[in-house]
Design an enzyme around this catalytic site. Structure first.
Site, mmCIF file in Angstrom:
data_model
loop_
_atom_site.group_PDB
_atom_site.id
_atom_site.type_symbol
_atom_site.label_atom_id
_atom_site.label_comp_id
_atom_site.label_asym_id
_atom_site.label_seq_id
_atom_site.Cartn_x
_atom_site.Cartn_y
_atom_site.Cartn_z
ATOM 1 N N PRO A 1 8.476 -4.836 4.375
ATOM 2 C CG PRO A 1 10.127 -3.289 4.817
ATOM 3 C CD PRO A 1 9.582 -4.143 3.729
ATOM 4 C CG ASN A 2 7.446 -2.876 9.827
ATOM 5 O OD1 ASN A 2 7.700 -3.642 10.755
ATOM 6 N ND2 ASN A 2 8.278 -1.933 9.439
ATOM 7 N NE ARG B 1 1.903 0.410 17.796
ATOM 8 C CZ ARG B 1 3.033 -0.182 18.178
ATOM 9 N NH1 ARG B 1 2.989 -1.193 19.014
ATOM 10 N NH2 ARG B 1 4.185 0.225 17.722
ATOM 11 C CE1 TYR C 1 0.383 2.277 6.149
ATOM 12 C CE2 TYR C 1 0.836 2.170 8.505
ATOM 13 C CZ TYR C 1 1.190 2.579 7.237
ATOM 14 O OH TYR C 1 2.344 3.296 7.042
ATOM 15 C CG ASN D 1 2.843 -1.850 0.073
ATOM 16 O OD1 ASN D 1 3.835 -1.125 0.249
ATOM 17 N ND2 ASN D 1 1.719 -1.699 0.768
ATOM 18 C CB ALA E 1 9.961 1.559 5.165
ATOM 19 C CD GLU F 1 5.229 2.934 -5.954
ATOM 20 O OE1 GLU F 1 5.125 3.553 -7.037
ATOM 21 O OE2 GLU F 1 5.830 3.390 -4.980
ATOM 22 C CG HIS G 1 2.496 2.882 -1.535
ATOM 23 N ND1 HIS G 1 3.481 2.242 -0.816
ATOM 24 C CD2 HIS G 1 3.057 3.291 -2.689
ATOM 25 C CE1 HIS G 1 4.596 2.280 -1.518
ATOM 26 N NE2 HIS G 1 4.365 2.904 -2.656
ATOM 27 N NE ARG H 1 1.424 8.103 6.000
ATOM 28 C CZ ARG H 1 1.830 6.891 6.418
ATOM 29 N NH1 ARG H 1 1.739 5.857 5.591
ATOM 30 N NH2 ARG H 1 2.307 6.729 7.629
#
Ligand code: CA2
Length: 144
Positions: free
Chosen positions: A9-10, A17, A22, A73, A76, A97, A99, A106
């Site tokens: 997602p996203n 943004r 990112y 990836n 969330a 995995e 990111h 974070r």
């Protein structure tokens, strides 16, 4: 060799943004980068993105028997999804995995990863290059 690259997602919103976290490149830029890298290495790369947990599970299941490696990836869902973890365990395809940001530096909730439990490695905080490193890792493992 065939590798499936899954984004959750996203990640289709990349470049729109939060460029400080990112980067300023888009999801299409990411796909082009991965495709070029895979082509150079003679790897068949399939790219998939979804905002829906069940669709991500379906895609992982569909890889069973016809994909040699998965780069994922989960966005969330990394921090919440036992369903994605179980799907990766069920297909038992080597998975890495990835990111874009360094999740371990974070918020505390981003330092939890369920998906990691079914992955041979995690690459975090290397930006888009992390996906290429994951492809290389799976390809080296496949050859040896
Ligand atoms: O660092 C990563 O790659 C993440 O998987 C990205 C996810 C985040 O939830 C994970 O904790 C770490 C977020 C995906 C992209 O989110 C955007 C938010 C705003 C603008 C563009 C993308």
């Amino acid at each position: 060799m065939k590798i499936l690259i899954i984004n959750g997602p996203n990640l289709n919103m990349l470049g729109i943004r939060e460029p400080d976290i990112y980067g300023k490149n888009t999801y299409d830029d990411l796909c082009a980068l991965i495709r070029a890298h895979a082509a150079e290495k003679g790897i068949d790369a399939e790219l998939y993105q979804s905002n829906h947990e069940g669709d991500l599970v379906d895609k992982i299941q569909s890889a069973y028997g016809n994909i040699d490696g998965i780069v994922i990836n989960p966005g969330a869902y990394t921090h919440t999804s036992v369903a994605i973890l179980d799907a990766l365990k069920a297909v038992a395809i080597p998975a890495v995995e990835v990111h874009i940001s360094d999740v371990d530096s974070r918020e505390e909730f981003r330092q939890i990863s369920y998906v990691r439990l079914a992955c041979i490695a995690t690459i975090s905080g290397h930006g888009f290059d992390g996906y290429l490193e994951a492809v290389d890792l799976l390809s080296e493992r496949h050859e040896s």
